[in-house]
Design a protein around this motif. Structure first.
Motif, mmCIF file in Angstrom:
data_model
loop_
_atom_site.group_PDB
_atom_site.id
_atom_site.type_symbol
_atom_site.label_atom_id
_atom_site.label_comp_id
_atom_site.label_asym_id
_atom_site.label_seq_id
_atom_site.Cartn_x
_atom_site.Cartn_y
_atom_site.Cartn_z
ATOM 1 N N ASP A 33 13.768 21.440 -15.360
ATOM 2 C CA ASP A 33 13.845 20.269 -16.255
ATOM 3 C C ASP A 33 14.745 19.182 -15.671
ATOM 4 N N ASN A 34 15.904 19.587 -15.145
ATOM 5 C CA ASN A 34 16.837 18.619 -14.560
ATOM 6 C C ASN A 34 16.234 17.935 -13.337
ATOM 7 N N PHE A 35 15.495 18.697 -12.535
ATOM 8 C CA PHE A 35 14.874 18.133 -11.341
ATOM 9 C C PHE A 35 13.791 17.119 -11.721
ATOM 10 N N ALA A 37 13.601 15.441 -14.473
ATOM 11 C CA ALA A 37 14.285 14.263 -15.024
ATOM 12 C C ALA A 37 14.815 13.373 -13.904
ATOM 13 N N ALA A 38 15.362 13.980 -12.855
ATOM 14 C CA ALA A 38 15.862 13.201 -11.723
ATOM 15 C C ALA A 38 14.723 12.483 -11.011
ATOM 16 N N LEU A 39 13.565 13.128 -10.906
ATOM 17 C CA LEU A 39 12.399 12.475 -10.302
ATOM 18 C C LEU A 39 11.965 11.278 -11.132
ATOM 19 N N ARG A 40 11.927 11.466 -12.447
ATOM 20 C CA ARG A 40 11.506 10.383 -13.336
ATOM 21 C C ARG A 40 12.459 9.192 -13.246
ATOM 22 N N GLU A 41 13.758 9.493 -13.158
ATOM 23 C CA GLU A 41 14.771 8.434 -13.103
ATOM 24 C C GLU A 41 14.871 7.809 -11.710
ATOM 25 N N GLY A 42 14.323 8.494 -10.713
ATOM 26 C CA GLY A 42 14.421 8.005 -9.349
ATOM 27 C C GLY A 42 15.794 8.212 -8.739
ATOM 28 N N SER A 43 16.569 9.142 -9.304
ATOM 29 C CA SER A 43 17.933 9.378 -8.845
ATOM 30 C C SER A 43 17.958 10.396 -7.706
ATOM 31 N N VAL A 44 18.125 9.891 -6.497
ATOM 32 C CA VAL A 44 18.187 10.758 -5.326
ATOM 33 C C VAL A 44 19.423 11.657 -5.401
ATOM 34 N N GLU A 45 20.548 11.099 -5.833
ATOM 35 C CA GLU A 45 21.784 11.888 -5.924
ATOM 36 C C GLU A 45 21.622 13.053 -6.888
ATOM 37 N N GLU A 46 21.026 12.800 -8.037
ATOM 38 C CA GLU A 46 20.831 13.864 -9.024
ATOM 39 C C GLU A 46 19.845 14.905 -8.500
ATOM 40 N N ARG A 47 18.822 14.449 -7.817
ATOM 41 C CA ARG A 47 17.838 15.371 -7.246
ATOM 42 C C ARG A 47 18.527 16.321 -6.266
ATOM 43 N N PHE A 48 19.370 15.787 -5.377
ATOM 44 C CA PHE A 48 20.072 16.640 -4.422
ATOM 45 C C PHE A 48 21.076 17.551 -5.116
ATOM 46 N N GLU A 70 10.136 26.214 -5.748
ATOM 47 C CA GLU A 70 9.433 25.618 -6.888
ATOM 48 C C GLU A 70 9.746 24.125 -6.995
ATOM 49 N N LEU A 71 11.004 23.772 -6.785
ATOM 50 C CA LEU A 71 11.392 22.364 -6.875
ATOM 51 C C LEU A 71 10.744 21.535 -5.761
ATOM 52 N N HIS A 72 10.681 22.113 -4.559
ATOM 53 C CA HIS A 72 10.012 21.411 -3.461
ATOM 54 C C HIS A 72 8.519 21.234 -3.770
ATOM 55 N N ALA A 73 7.907 22.248 -4.360
ATOM 56 C CA ALA A 73 6.484 22.147 -4.715
ATOM 57 C C ALA A 73 6.266 21.060 -5.768
ATOM 58 N N ILE A 74 7.165 20.973 -6.731
ATOM 59 C CA ILE A 74 7.062 19.913 -7.749
ATOM 60 C C ILE A 74 7.186 18.554 -7.075
ATOM 61 N N HIS A 75 8.165 18.427 -6.184
ATOM 62 C CA HIS A 75 8.374 17.154 -5.480
ATOM 63 C C HIS A 75 7.142 16.793 -4.647
ATOM 64 N N ASP A 76 6.637 17.769 -3.890
ATOM 65 C CA ASP A 76 5.511 17.508 -2.992
ATOM 66 C C ASP A 76 4.217 17.221 -3.745
ATOM 67 N N ASN A 77 4.087 17.736 -4.962
ATOM 68 C CA ASN A 77 2.845 17.582 -5.721
ATOM 69 C C ASN A 77 2.985 16.634 -6.905
ATOM 70 N N ARG A 78 4.028 15.831 -6.930
ATOM 71 C CA ARG A 78 4.249 14.960 -8.082
ATOM 72 C C ARG A 78 3.131 13.938 -8.255
ATOM 73 N N ALA A 79 2.472 13.535 -7.176
ATOM 74 C CA ALA A 79 1.349 12.603 -7.305
ATOM 75 C C ALA A 79 0.182 13.278 -8.018
ATOM 76 N N VAL A 80 -0.024 14.560 -7.751
ATOM 77 C CA VAL A 80 -1.091 15.316 -8.392
ATOM 78 C C VAL A 80 -0.741 15.555 -9.859
ATOM 79 N N LEU A 81 0.534 15.792 -10.120
ATOM 80 C CA LEU A 81 0.982 16.088 -11.482
ATOM 81 C C LEU A 81 0.938 14.815 -12.358
#
Length: 85
Positions: A33-35, A37-48, A70-81
């Motif tokens: 959930d936190n990851f 949210a960080a993707l949605r906000e565009g916060s690179v610092e929070e993502r790391f 799992e987090l890398h898969a979410i990041h890599d597939n966010r366009a599909v999601l």
């Protein structure tokens, strides 16, 4: 006649296996959930920061599937999601 007080055993002090599994699932869900949210906000610092927390979780839970993966898969597939992320 007086009632005997039941003395707790060691097993009464430890969480059950089901309790431990539920707690681990809750931690994993919170990390995801936190990851997201960080993707949605565009916060690179929070993502790391979340990735660091996930790496620590994976370190102490080596028998579980890595949540970092799992987090890398979410990041890599966010366009599909799509809008979900």
């Amino acid at each position: 006649m007086s009632e005997m007080t039941q003395v707790p055993t060691v097993n009464d002090w430890w969480p059950s296996e089901a309790d431990v599994e539920a707690a681990q699932a809750a931690v994993r869900a919170q990390l995801i959930d936190n990851f997201v949210a960080a993707l949605r906000e565009g916060s690179v610092e929070e993502r790391f920061s979340v990735l660091q927390d996930a790496a620590r979780y994976d370190e102490v839970n080596p028998d579980s599937s890595p949540v970092v993966d799992e987090l890398h898969a979410i990041h890599d597939n966010r366009a599909v999601l799509g809008r979900a992320v």
